[in-house]
Scaffold this motif. Sequence first.
Motif, short mmCIF file in Angstrom:
data_model
loop_
_atom_site.label_atom_id
_atom_site.label_comp_id
_atom_site.label_asym_id
_atom_site.label_seq_id
_atom_site.Cartn_x
_atom_site.Cartn_y
_atom_site.Cartn_z
N PHE A 23 0.84 -1.20 0.00
CA PHE A 23 0.00 0.00 0.00
C PHE A 23 0.87 1.24 0.00
CE2 PHE A 23 -1.77 3.68 2.18
CZ PHE A 23 -2.85 3.93 1.35
N ASN A 24 0.47 2.20 -0.79
CA ASN A 24 1.06 3.54 -0.74
C ASN A 24 0.02 4.51 -1.28
OD1 ASN A 24 2.87 5.95 -1.67
ND2 ASN A 24 4.22 4.65 -0.42
N SER A 25 -0.03 5.69 -0.72
CA SER A 25 -1.03 6.68 -1.15
C SER A 25 -0.63 7.40 -2.43
CB SER A 25 -1.26 7.71 -0.04
OG SER A 25 -0.05 8.37 0.28
N ASP A 26 0.64 7.26 -2.83
CA ASP A 26 1.14 7.91 -4.05
C ASP A 26 0.83 7.02 -5.26
OD1 ASP A 26 2.86 8.65 -6.24
OD2 ASP A 26 4.10 9.78 -4.83
N THR A 48 -3.14 -3.58 -0.01
CA THR A 48 -3.63 -3.57 1.37
C THR A 48 -4.26 -2.22 1.69
OG1 THR A 48 -1.37 -3.02 2.07
CG2 THR A 48 -2.03 -5.30 2.23
N ALA A 49 -5.57 -2.20 1.72
CA ALA A 49 -6.34 -0.96 1.78
C ALA A 49 -6.42 -0.41 3.20
CB ALA A 49 -7.74 -1.19 1.22
N ARG A 50 -5.33 0.22 3.65
CA ARG A 50 -5.27 0.69 5.03
C ARG A 50 -5.19 2.20 5.17
NH1 ARG A 50 -0.87 -3.76 7.24
NH2 ARG A 50 -2.23 -5.59 7.07
N GLY A 51 -5.13 2.92 4.09
CA GLY A 51 -4.96 4.37 4.18
C GLY A 51 -6.17 5.13 3.70
N GLY A 77 -6.58 -6.31 0.07
CA GLY A 77 -6.49 -6.91 1.40
C GLY A 77 -6.90 -5.93 2.48
N SER A 78 -6.95 -6.41 3.71
CA SER A 78 -7.35 -5.61 4.87
C SER A 78 -8.79 -5.12 4.75
CB SER A 78 -6.40 -4.43 5.09
OG SER A 78 -5.09 -4.89 5.33
N VAL A 79 -9.63 -5.89 4.08
CA VAL A 79 -11.05 -5.55 3.93
C VAL A 79 -11.79 -6.07 5.16
CG1 VAL A 79 -13.13 -5.89 2.56
CG2 VAL A 79 -10.91 -5.62 1.43
N THR A 80 -12.56 -5.21 5.82
CA THR A 80 -13.14 -5.57 7.11
C THR A 80 -14.67 -5.66 7.14
OG1 THR A 80 -13.04 -3.25 7.78
CG2 THR A 80 -11.20 -4.65 8.42
N ASP A 81 -15.34 -5.33 6.04
CA ASP A 81 -16.79 -5.48 6.02
C ASP A 81 -17.29 -5.63 4.58
OD1 ASP A 81 -17.33 -2.76 4.92
OD2 ASP A 81 -16.60 -2.10 6.87
N ALA A 82 -18.54 -6.03 4.45
CA ALA A 82 -19.11 -6.31 3.13
C ALA A 82 -19.21 -5.05 2.27
CB ALA A 82 -20.49 -6.94 3.29
N ALA A 83 -19.46 -3.90 2.90
CA ALA A 83 -19.57 -2.65 2.14
C ALA A 83 -18.25 -2.33 1.45
CB ALA A 83 -19.98 -1.51 3.06
N ILE A 96 -10.59 -10.72 -2.75
CA ILE A 96 -10.72 -9.95 -1.52
C ILE A 96 -10.08 -10.76 -0.39
CG2 ILE A 96 -12.33 -9.01 0.18
CD1 ILE A 96 -12.42 -7.43 -2.41
N VAL A 97 -9.17 -10.11 0.34
CA VAL A 97 -8.50 -10.76 1.47
C VAL A 97 -8.87 -10.02 2.74
CG1 VAL A 97 -6.30 -11.51 2.44
CG2 VAL A 97 -6.60 -11.46 -0.04
N THR A 98 -9.20 -10.77 3.79
CA THR A 98 -9.65 -10.15 5.03
C THR A 98 -8.80 -10.63 6.21
OG1 THR A 98 -11.20 -11.90 5.70
CG2 THR A 98 -11.98 -10.29 4.09
#
Length: 222
Positions: A23-26, A48-51, A77-83, A96-98
């Motif tokens: 993951f990187n925001s750039d 990894t969708a953390r930002g 990755g890092s998906v925490t809910d269905a939405a 999708i990885v959780t």
Amino acid sequence: MAQYTRLEVAQAMKETGMIPLFFNSDIELSKKVLKACYDGGARLLEFTARGDFAHEVFGELTKYAIKELPGMIMGVGSVTDAAAASLYMALGANFIVTPVLREDIAIACNRKKVLWSPGCGSLTEIARAEELGCEIVKLFPGDLYGPKFVKGIKGPQPWTSIMPTGGVSPTEENLKGWFDAGVTCVGMGSQLISKEILANKDYVKLEQDVKAALEIIKSVRK
């Protein structure tokens, strides 16, 4: 919408044996990392969708992959809910990885026939994930469980496909330990795409490191 079916994604995971995590925001830096992984031989990438605004970066990366990198399978990755799962699938996520087992995510992904890989830490969780249609279970955090745990799971459940994330490094000793235990593939983040590589923007080294890791996996599987 996904470009690849869940069976195609599962097969790619099995064939390549490795998924880089990043993951990187750039956005421009992320594109170069993605291309370096692709040029090194990787055919999957877990974003990894953390930002903040991670979905915007992923959307641009997916468009780039579709246009410039044929055969590259983008997932999140890092998906925490269905939405969140639904949002990323709308942006083209092929898997999708959780970090945990959540049935709402299973339902959302199964509805669109998208592969989902939940983080599990017990045989009961793994069995439940498979009852919900999971093809490849994520062992997380992998460094807390280790190859012995994988070997223990494969005894009563030889059909189970496992992907450890965390505790995986691109060395022959580490990778041989995991694959000898029976993993299907491994997820590798900062051990592969290091802070130093990103700080120095050393994409040539990243390409070489990805290639080397894939060659090790190929050799230890024989």
